[in-house]
Design a protein around this motif. Structure first.
Motif, PDB file in Angstrom:
ATOM      1  N   TRP A  86      39.936  42.547  42.638  1.00 47.65           N
ATOM      2  CA  TRP A  86      39.956  40.838  42.461  1.00 47.65           C
ATOM      3  C   TRP A  86      38.774  40.282  42.380  1.00 47.65           C
ATOM      4  CZ3 TRP A  86      43.322  37.808  40.559  1.00 47.65           C
ATOM      5  CH2 TRP A  86      44.409  37.493  40.707  1.00 47.65           C
ATOM      6  N   LEU A  87      38.295  39.920  41.262  1.00 45.67           N
ATOM      7  CA  LEU A  87      36.867  39.188  41.025  1.00 45.67           C
ATOM      8  C   LEU A  87      37.075  37.487  40.812  1.00 45.67           C
ATOM      9  CD1 LEU A  87      33.725  39.569  40.259  1.00 45.67           C
ATOM     10  CD2 LEU A  87      34.249  38.828  37.875  1.00 45.67           C
ATOM     11  N   ASP A 117      44.247  32.602  49.189  1.00 46.26           N
ATOM     12  CA  ASP A 117      45.732  32.068  48.989  1.00 46.26           C
ATOM     13  C   ASP A 117      46.209  33.449  47.695  1.00 46.26           C
ATOM     14  OD1 ASP A 117      45.800  31.193  51.113  1.00 46.26           O
ATOM     15  OD2 ASP A 117      46.727  29.121  50.025  1.00 46.26           O
ATOM     16  N   ALA A 118      45.154  32.946  46.058  1.00 43.78           N
ATOM     17  CA  ALA A 118      46.024  33.694  44.869  1.00 43.78           C
ATOM     18  C   ALA A 118      45.034  34.949  45.261  1.00 43.78           C
ATOM     19  CB  ALA A 118      44.483  32.694  43.823  1.00 43.78           C
ATOM     20  N   THR A 119      44.330  35.699  45.947  1.00 42.75           N
ATOM     21  CA  THR A 119      43.910  37.082  45.742  1.00 42.75           C
ATOM     22  C   THR A 119      44.531  37.653  47.143  1.00 42.75           C
ATOM     23  OG1 THR A 119      42.255  36.580  46.881  1.00 42.75           O
ATOM     24  CG2 THR A 119      42.049  36.937  44.318  1.00 42.75           C
ATOM     25  N   ASN A 120      45.178  37.309  47.903  1.00 41.93           N
ATOM     26  CA  ASN A 120      45.857  37.692  48.895  1.00 41.93           C
ATOM     27  C   ASN A 120      45.186  38.452  50.098  1.00 41.93           C
ATOM     28  OD1 ASN A 120      48.556  38.588  50.311  1.00 41.93           O
ATOM     29  ND2 ASN A 120      48.499  40.361  49.773  1.00 41.93           N
ATOM     30  N   ALA A 154      41.605  35.861  32.642  1.00 39.17           N
ATOM     31  CA  ALA A 154      42.164  35.093  33.764  1.00 39.17           C
ATOM     32  C   ALA A 154      43.329  35.652  34.625  1.00 39.17           C
ATOM     33  CB  ALA A 154      41.338  33.890  34.388  1.00 39.17           C
ATOM     34  N   ALA A 155      43.554  36.067  35.681  1.00 39.55           N
ATOM     35  CA  ALA A 155      44.691  36.034  36.045  1.00 39.55           C
ATOM     36  C   ALA A 155      45.039  35.469  36.761  1.00 39.55           C
ATOM     37  CB  ALA A 155      45.120  37.412  36.535  1.00 39.55           C
ATOM     38  N   ALA A 156      44.919  34.989  37.105  1.00 42.02           N
ATOM     39  CA  ALA A 156      44.599  33.182  38.152  1.00 42.02           C
ATOM     40  C   ALA A 156      43.834  31.709  37.770  1.00 42.02           C
ATOM     41  CB  ALA A 156      45.189  33.543  39.751  1.00 42.02           C
TER      42      ALA A 156
END
Length: 348
Positions: free
Chosen positions: A168-169, A228-231, A210-212
């Motif tokens: 995750w970036l 939160d978005a990246t767990n 972008a995934a989120a």
């Protein structure tokens, strides 16, 4: 030649007729076909950078054709299509000898240490060290976008951040550098969460992979939203804007043993960093300052192959007469520069 000139920091620049530059013995003069409008130019205009002598011509992201050549230049000839890193190296210091021209001990920067590219012509020294050939298949608009923002993002993500497939970036600030980072990381197989205050910037981030996304105006804590978005937090986070808020949020959005990369320039040269989190999470804090000319071929190959599309980041093209107002508008609100890149075409 015509150039954008300001005589005092923070006062409205104007397009003026000024003398044509003359090349240094080891330098060239380039006829500017395209030059990016960057937030770094705004910082220089506001007086946030040391070393600017007034009156001054800003501009450092450029592409064009070699107009005249100094007597000791070996590699370049009039008519050659070229671009240049925003850090122009001396080619002689210890850093240059080690191949680290982006941190040259005697570096020059067009638009900062000398007159820049918001002009029809720009002088560049140490041409054999700094110029990068632009292939005929690449437009000058695309080449100009590489000189600072895209090349800077490429090195920040791929080399300094060492992002790997599946990681995750987080990208804080989706202007030219930030959107470039989104595209580069997504192409490398990373999962990207983009943070910005502008809906259009976030829309572009999603288009570029972008995934989120996180709308910083809609959440009380952007770092928490990224976690939160990246767990649990990003593996790598980039502050692509440069502010106390985005720097801190970038650090705080990381998981344990994450990597923070500071790319955006910070007014005044410093800002509070949550070092307690850096220590307790063993976070790597990394700076990234452009990319050396010799490193461009790898990037150029990916652009030529269509794996990277910096041309899609150019969302506005203006003439030289519109440049003063566009430069001043960057200070009104950061969102004014978050919907892609503006490129100036001085010859139009």
């Amino acid at each position: 030649m015509r150039a954008v000139v300001f005589g005092e920091f923070g006062t409205m620049p104007a397009v003026q007729e000024v003398p044509d530059p003359v090349p240094a013995p080891d330098g060239v003069v380039v006829r500017v076909e395209a030059t990016g409008l960057c937030r770094s130019d705004w910082h220089g205009w506001m007086g946030h950078d040391d070393g600017i002598t007034l009156p001054h011509v800003p501009g450092h992201e450029l592409a064009g054709r070699v107009e005249t050549v100094g007597a000791s230049v070996l590699t370049w000839r009039p008519g050659d299509r070229v671009t240049v890193p925003f850090v122009c190296a001396c080619g002689r210091c210890d850093a240059c000898a080690a191949g680290e021209q982006q941190v040259c001990e005697a570096q020059e920067q067009p638009g900062f240490t000398h007159w820049g590219s918001f002009a029809e012509l720009v002088p560049l020294r140490h041409a054999d060290t700094n110029l990068v050939a632009v292939p005929d298949s690449m437009s000058f608009l695309t080449a100009a976008s590489l000189g600072c923002r895209f090349a800077t993002a490429y090195r920040a993500v791929a080399e300094r951040g060492r992002v790997r497939p599946g990681e995750w970036l987080a990208v804080h600030g989706c202007g030219g550098v930030g959107l470039s980072a989104v595209m580069i990381a997504a192409a490398a197989g990373a999962r990207v969460v983009a943070v910005d205050v502008a809906a259009r910037a976030l829309e572009l981030a999603r288009e570029f992979g972008a995934a989120a996304t996180v709308d910083a105006t809609a959440v009380p804590d952007t770092a928490a939203a990224v976690r939160d978005a990246t767990n649990g937090g990003a593996d790598v986070s980039v502050d692509a804007l440069g502010s106390a808020a985005t720097c801190a949020a970038s650090v705080l959005s990381l998981r344990r043993r994450g990597r923070h990369v500071q790319v955006g320039l910070l007014p005044g040269g410093g800002t509070p960093v949550p070092m307690d989190r850096v220590v307790s999470y063993e976070i790597d804090v990394l700076g990234s300052h452009g990319m050396a000319a010799h490193a461009y071929p790898r990037l150029m190959r990916q652009v030529a192959a269509g794996n990277l599309r910096p041309d899609l980041l150019v969302t506005s093209v203006i003439g030289l007469d519109a440049a003063p107002a566009a430069l001043a508008a960057m200070g009104e609100r950061p969102a004014a520069v978050t919907a892609g890149m503006t490129v100036i075409t001085p010859q139009v």
